[in-house]
Design a protein around this motif. Sequence first.
Motif, mmCIF file in Angstrom:
data_model
loop_
_atom_site.group_PDB
_atom_site.id
_atom_site.type_symbol
_atom_site.label_atom_id
_atom_site.label_comp_id
_atom_site.label_asym_id
_atom_site.label_seq_id
_atom_site.Cartn_x
_atom_site.Cartn_y
_atom_site.Cartn_z
ATOM 1 N N LEU A 41 0.825 -1.220 0.000
ATOM 2 C CA LEU A 41 0.000 0.000 0.000
ATOM 3 C C LEU A 41 0.854 1.263 0.000
ATOM 4 O O LEU A 41 0.329 2.373 -0.159
ATOM 5 N N GLU A 42 2.159 1.089 0.183
ATOM 6 C CA GLU A 42 3.113 2.211 0.210
ATOM 7 C C GLU A 42 2.695 3.250 1.254
ATOM 8 O O GLU A 42 2.738 4.451 0.998
ATOM 9 N N ASN A 43 2.238 2.735 2.412
ATOM 10 C CA ASN A 43 1.857 3.620 3.511
ATOM 11 C C ASN A 43 2.298 2.982 4.835
ATOM 12 O O ASN A 43 1.749 1.959 5.246
ATOM 13 N N PRO A 44 3.282 3.606 5.514
ATOM 14 C CA PRO A 44 3.746 3.027 6.784
ATOM 15 C C PRO A 44 2.698 3.080 7.887
ATOM 16 O O PRO A 44 2.811 2.370 8.891
ATOM 17 N N LYS A 45 1.670 3.919 7.713
ATOM 18 C CA LYS A 45 0.583 3.974 8.714
ATOM 19 C C LYS A 45 -0.514 2.990 8.311
ATOM 20 O O LYS A 45 -1.633 3.385 7.974
ATOM 21 N N THR A 46 -0.162 1.738 8.296
ATOM 22 C CA THR A 46 -1.127 0.682 7.952
ATOM 23 C C THR A 46 -1.240 -0.239 9.160
ATOM 24 O O THR A 46 -0.219 -0.690 9.686
ATOM 25 N N VAL A 47 -2.471 -0.472 9.620
ATOM 26 C CA VAL A 47 -2.656 -1.230 10.870
ATOM 27 C C VAL A 47 -3.495 -2.492 10.654
ATOM 28 O O VAL A 47 -4.247 -2.602 9.687
ATOM 29 N N THR A 48 -3.354 -3.401 11.587
ATOM 30 C CA THR A 48 -4.173 -4.614 11.588
ATOM 31 C C THR A 48 -5.536 -4.254 12.165
ATOM 32 O O THR A 48 -5.626 -3.718 13.267
#
Length: 130
Positions: A41-48
């Motif tokens: 997703l090229e987004n480090p702010k990705t959560v479970t």
Amino acid sequence: MRFHTRKWIKPEDLNPNGTLFGGRLLEWIDEEAALYAIIQLENPKTVTKYISEIDFISSAKQGEIVEIGIEVVKFGTASLTLKCEVRNKMTRQTVIKVDKIIMVSLDNNGNPEPHGKHKVEFVKDRLNET
Ligand SMILES: CC(=O)SCCNC(=O)CCNC(=O)[C@H](O)C(C)(C)COP(=O)(O)OP(=O)(O)OC[C@H]1O[C@@H](n2cnc3c(N)ncnc32)[C@H](O)[C@@H]1OP(=O)(O)O
């Protein structure tokens, strides 16, 4: 399914029964899913967001090697649905299967943000774009 990561079962990964501790395995799976989603997703702010039923099928012992596989089930708007399988390289048995791991891409305020992705991208695809 692509198996990206291998783990060597060490003494600190064991439960009192002397086999791989389930909590450790879930930690490895969550991290693997997060890394995969962040890269896709090229987004480090990705959560479970959600993990479906977990089926511990077999175990692993100290000194054995397990490999963790991840596959994309679906690209959503802000979400990415993954599935996971962990295999024991020594016994060739499946250790665990997780049918659905939902990862969500967030904005700077911690709200879901559309990621704009629709298919799995590989490094070579991204290099060709530049
Ligand atoms: C790697 C880690 O360990 S991260 C740490 C652990 N995780 C966290 O701390 C996350 C905590 N949770 C949150 O901050 C919030 O729940 C959020 C921001 C992730 C989501 O908030 P929500 O209000 O549920 O968002 P919303 O309802 O808009 O759903 C966002 C997406 O997730 C999907 N989703 C939300 N809940 C579920 C669920 N229970 N099952 C399946 N999909 C779900 C939605 O369908 C939506 O997908 P889409 O955008 O592709 O259509």
